[in-house]
Each structure stands twice: as C-alpha cells, then as structure tokens.
Design a protein around this motif. Structure first.
Motif, PDB file in Angstrom:
ATOM      1  N   UNK A  82       1.150  -1.090  -0.012  1.00 20.01           N
ATOM      2  CA  UNK A  82       0.385   0.328  -0.355  1.00 20.01           C
ATOM      3  C   UNK A  82       0.949   1.095  -0.047  1.00 20.01           C
ATOM      4  N   UNK A  83       2.286   0.994   0.637  1.00 20.64           N
ATOM      5  CA  UNK A  83       3.246   2.576   0.892  1.00 20.64           C
ATOM      6  C   UNK A  83       4.444   1.419   0.421  1.00 20.64           C
ATOM      7  N   UNK A  84       5.336   2.478   0.359  1.00 20.49           N
ATOM      8  CA  UNK A  84       6.531   2.206   0.165  1.00 20.49           C
ATOM      9  C   UNK A  84       7.706   3.550   0.778  1.00 20.49           C
ATOM     10  N   UNK A  85       8.260   3.357   1.925  1.00 22.57           N
ATOM     11  CA  UNK A  85       9.471   4.185   2.826  1.00 22.57           C
ATOM     12  C   UNK A  85      10.443   3.629   2.309  1.00 22.57           C
ATOM     13  N   UNK A  86      11.107   4.835   2.330  1.00 20.50           N
ATOM     14  CA  UNK A  86      12.561   5.275   2.622  1.00 20.50           C
ATOM     15  C   UNK A  86      12.763   5.990   4.189  1.00 20.50           C
ATOM     16  N   UNK A  87      14.018   5.249   4.912  1.00 18.33           N
ATOM     17  CA  UNK A  87      14.382   5.528   5.925  1.00 18.33           C
ATOM     18  C   UNK A  87      15.039   7.229   5.933  1.00 18.33           C
ATOM     19  N   UNK A  88      15.414   8.046   6.890  1.00 22.25           N
ATOM     20  CA  UNK A  88      16.178   9.254   6.580  1.00 22.25           C
ATOM     21  C   UNK A  88      17.633   9.101   6.546  1.00 22.25           C
ATOM     22  N   UNK A  89      17.652   7.504   7.166  1.00 25.96           N
ATOM     23  CA  UNK A  89      19.787   7.828   5.867  1.00 25.96           C
ATOM     24  C   UNK A  89      19.306   6.849   4.564  1.00 25.96           C
ATOM     25  N   UNK A  90      18.254   6.376   4.002  1.00 31.42           N
ATOM     26  CA  UNK A  90      18.477   5.809   2.599  1.00 31.42           C
ATOM     27  C   UNK A  90      18.810   5.079   2.502  1.00 31.42           C
ATOM     28  N   UNK A  91      18.490   4.240   3.836  1.00 29.63           N
ATOM     29  CA  UNK A  91      20.030   2.112   3.678  1.00 29.63           C
ATOM     30  C   UNK A  91      18.134   1.247   4.468  1.00 29.63           C
ATOM     31  N   UNK A  92      17.195   1.815   4.457  1.00 34.31           N
ATOM     32  CA  UNK A  92      15.870   0.736   5.196  1.00 34.31           C
ATOM     33  C   UNK A  92      15.162   1.347   4.072  1.00 34.31           C
ATOM     34  N   UNK A  93      14.132   0.074   3.953  1.00 35.23           N
ATOM     35  CA  UNK A  93      12.854   0.740   3.379  1.00 35.23           C
ATOM     36  C   UNK A  93      12.203  -0.180   3.879  1.00 35.23           C
ATOM     37  N   UNK A  94      11.060   0.805   4.372  1.00 30.57           N
ATOM     38  CA  UNK A  94       9.928   0.398   5.086  1.00 30.57           C
ATOM     39  C   UNK A  94       8.619  -0.018   4.210  1.00 30.57           C
ATOM     40  N   UNK A  95       7.353  -1.198   4.442  1.00 31.65           N
ATOM     41  CA  UNK A  95       6.694  -1.950   3.235  1.00 31.65           C
ATOM     42  C   UNK A  95       5.461  -1.667   4.602  1.00 31.65           C
ATOM     43  N   UNK A  96       4.299  -0.512   3.444  1.00 30.82           N
ATOM     44  CA  UNK A  96       3.213  -0.767   4.382  1.00 30.82           C
ATOM     45  C   UNK A  96       2.432  -1.849   3.459  1.00 30.82           C
ATOM     46  N   UNK A  97       1.304  -3.038   3.981  1.00 28.70           N
ATOM     47  CA  UNK A  97       1.270  -3.765   3.391  1.00 28.70           C
ATOM     48  C   UNK A  97      -0.168  -4.858   3.720  1.00 28.70           C
ATOM     49  N   UNK A  98      -1.132  -5.875   3.277  1.00 22.21           N
ATOM     50  CA  UNK A  98      -1.863  -5.781   3.644  1.00 22.21           C
ATOM     51  C   UNK A  98      -1.573  -7.218   3.760  1.00 22.21           C
ATOM     52  N   UNK A  99      -1.452  -8.132   4.271  1.00 23.96           N
ATOM     53  CA  UNK A  99      -1.333  -9.438   4.704  1.00 23.96           C
ATOM     54  C   UNK A  99      -2.565 -10.084   3.808  1.00 23.96           C
ATOM     55  N   UNK A 100      -2.104 -10.874   3.175  1.00 19.68           N
ATOM     56  CA  UNK A 100      -3.060 -12.005   3.060  1.00 19.68           C
ATOM     57  C   UNK A 100      -3.347 -13.189   3.894  1.00 19.68           C
TER      58      UNK A 100
END
Length: 143
Positions: A82-100
């Motif tokens: 649903x959404x993809x974010x990058x942390x402040x250091x640009x070295x970790x990705x966060x996925x906001x998901x809907x889990x089937x």
C-alpha cells in the motif's frame, strides 16, 4: 552478490537514491498497514524493489536461494503493498502492506516476531494460525 536479471525499471532514478549495501541489498521491514504490526524483515535488491513497484506486491531477494522471491508464491500469503517508505539515512525500506491470509511467517504465525524475551529466556507469544506443513505441501515427485 545478487545475480538476478536486471529489469529496465531497476535503473530508474528513484532507485539510485537508495543506499544499497556492498552486496547490492537493502534491508526491508514489512508492516501491516491496518494494525501497525511488524510482520517480517527481509532483503531486496534493485530488481526486487522495482518488481514490487511494478506488481504492487512484495518481492524480496532470497539470500539463501540467491533469487527473487515473490512473497506468497508458495503459501498464497501475498503482501499487497500500500505504501513504500525510505528511512532518513536512505538505507532501510519500509513496506506498509495488506497481508493475505493474516499469516506472514513461514511458521504459520501472523508475524515473524513472535518470540518475546521475558528477562531470562525467549517465549512464544503468538499462536500458530496454520500448520506450516499444510501451507508448504509440495506434490511428491514420481520416480
């Protein structure tokens, strides 16, 4: 080093902002959008992140199998992104998901983070929602 075929999108400008490690990977946290629960941790290479954007479903890099891994390809427990974010250091990705199916962990639990330290040892604090043997049954090969 990952050797998956590079997709055209894998050279996109937005991918160049990510700080990939020496193996061309970035750590990824999958978070359930509705509850805020942290479901799992995995890795992505450029191809995996590009495919995730293209498909709208999580695709990771399997370090053990050395190939792209579309989450849910065997279990059916796909993660709709649903959404993809990058942390402040640009070295970790966060996925906001809907889990089937409500199951993210290969152990049949909702989250991979089901063990809690009680001051002396680790205790399982989440139930198994589905037997992993039932999730990952593979047809037997004939001889």
């Amino acid at each position: 080093m990952p050797t998956a075929t590079t997709t055209p999108a894998a050279n996109a400008k937005w991918l160049k902002k990510v700080k990939w490690d020496e193996h061309g990977l970035v750590p990824v946290i999958a978070q359930e959008a509705a509850t805020g629960d942290i479901l799992m941790f995995a890795w992505m290479n450029r191809d995996a992140l590009a495919r995730t954007v293209e498909l709208g479903e999580a695709v990771y890099w399997s370090r053990s199998r050395k190939k792209l891994w579309h989450k849910g390809e065997e279990s059916g427990h796909v993660q709709k992104v649903l959404e993809i974010r990058l942390d402040c250091d640009e070295d970790v990705v966060l996925l906001k998901v809907e889990q089937a199916g409500g199951i993210a962990c290969h152990t049949g639990r909702h989250s991979c983070f089901f063990q809690k330290f009680d001051g002396a040892d680790w205790q399982s604090v989440e139930p198994v929602l589905q037997d992993p043997d039932a999730i990952y049954t593979k047809p037997k090969k004939s001889k």
